[in-house]
Design an enzyme around this catalytic site. Structure first.
Site, short mmCIF file in Angstrom:
data_model
loop_
_atom_site.label_atom_id
_atom_site.label_comp_id
_atom_site.label_asym_id
_atom_site.label_seq_id
_atom_site.Cartn_x
_atom_site.Cartn_y
_atom_site.Cartn_z
CE LYS A 66 -4.20 -1.60 1.99
NZ LYS A 66 -5.66 -1.71 3.17
CG ASP A 102 -8.23 0.67 3.85
OD1 ASP A 102 -8.97 -0.23 3.17
OD2 ASP A 102 -6.70 0.88 3.35
#
Ligand code: ATR
Length: 273
Positions: A66, A102
């Site tokens: 990420k 997220d």
């Protein structure tokens, strides 16, 4: 042309994302597939450069990539910039565009399940998931956030970057006494991981406890919280809502997180357990 989407990570084999995205693709009559791309760190660059040629493609990024994908992004959305991590990519005009859904997934699920006071949030952990939670909670108006982590130095660094407080892990849980929301962002309590060692003896029953772990759905933290009369929020919704926003980025429609989807995802979770 079929829509190819997918997930880049290492490992990705047990991902629930194909079930989620295929459900919505069927629901919206979108022809295509969501594929799993197992990508070791040494092959990340090569994979990204290859995908960059696939105009219109979309993919998710998971552990451990990420942060590593950041230098490959032509643009970043403000949330991805603030968190310093990307979980969703869209290929447009021959370039990679990075997003982070997220934080959206975290806060959307929380506010749908409970309406906690954000007067004092205690976050367990100081990694990438903690960063997404901090960004989401600060955007939602959290007044005070305390980070409690095994490695105090990482908590301290994160606290400084985001204007929070840092404390060392305290098994006795005295720091929870005036917490209005407690969030576990560590992998502790997840199947195959060590249990989360924290007493809830000081926690008020008005507090909400949110565990981003979803395997098992009812972690020992959530069970202990429920025993104290606290409202609990499990981690599955965060997974579903971050996927919802990613689907919108790729396909231009915000799909519904409905009961039939939850059922399918839960069935897969149980099958794997
Ligand atoms: P993620 O991106 O999923 O948040 P991460 O960045 O590796 O993953 O962060 C993992 C978090 O879980 C960290 O806060 C880590 O604590 P440390 O900073 O002390 O490493 C915490 N964590 C993981 N395993 C742990 C364990 N066995 N005991 C205590 N904390 C643990």
């Amino acid at each position: 042309m079929a829509n190819i989407t997918g997930l880049i990570g290492y490992p990705v084999a047990h991902s629930l994302s194909p079930v989620i995205h295929h459900y919505w693709m069927r629901q919206h009559g979108i022809d295509g597939a969501y594929k799993l791309f197992t990508t070791a760190p040494a092959r990340l660059r090569q994979t990204l450069l290859r995908f960059q040629k696939n105009e219109g493609m979309g993919f998710n990024i998971t552990v451990p990539h990420k942060e590593a994908v950041l230098p490959f992004m032509e643009t970043l959305d403000p949330v991805a910039t603030r968190i310093g991590a990307v979980n969703t990519v869209q290929v447009r005009e021959g370039a990679l565009h990075g997003y982070n859904t997220d934080a959206y997934g975290f806060i959307t699920h929380l506010t749908q399940q409970a309406t906690p006071s954000l007067e004092h949030v205690v976050i367990l952990g100081a990694g990438g998931a903690a960063r997404a939670a901090i960004v989401a909670l600060q955007q939602a108006g959290a007044v005070r956030i305390t980070l409690m982590n095994r490695t105090w130095e990482s908590a301290q660094a994160l606290a400084q970057a985001f204007g929070c407080e840092a404390i060392a892990w305290d098994v006795s849980g005295t720091a929870l006494a005036d917490a209005t929301l407690v969030v576990n962002t560590t992998s502790l309590g997840m199947a195959g991981q060590p249990p989360l060692n924290l007493s809830l003896q000081h926690l008020q029953s008005e507090a909400v406890v949110y565990d981003i772990v979803y395997k098992p759905l009812q972690t020992s933290l959530l069970k202990a919280a429920a025993n104290r009369g606290c409202r609990t929020v499990d981690g599955l919704g965060m997974l579903l809502y971050q996927a919802q926003k990613a689907f919108e980025v790729w396909h231009g429609v915000l799909p519904a997180v409905d009961d039939a989807l939850r059922k399918q995802v839960l069935a897969q979770l149980t099958e794997e357990a």
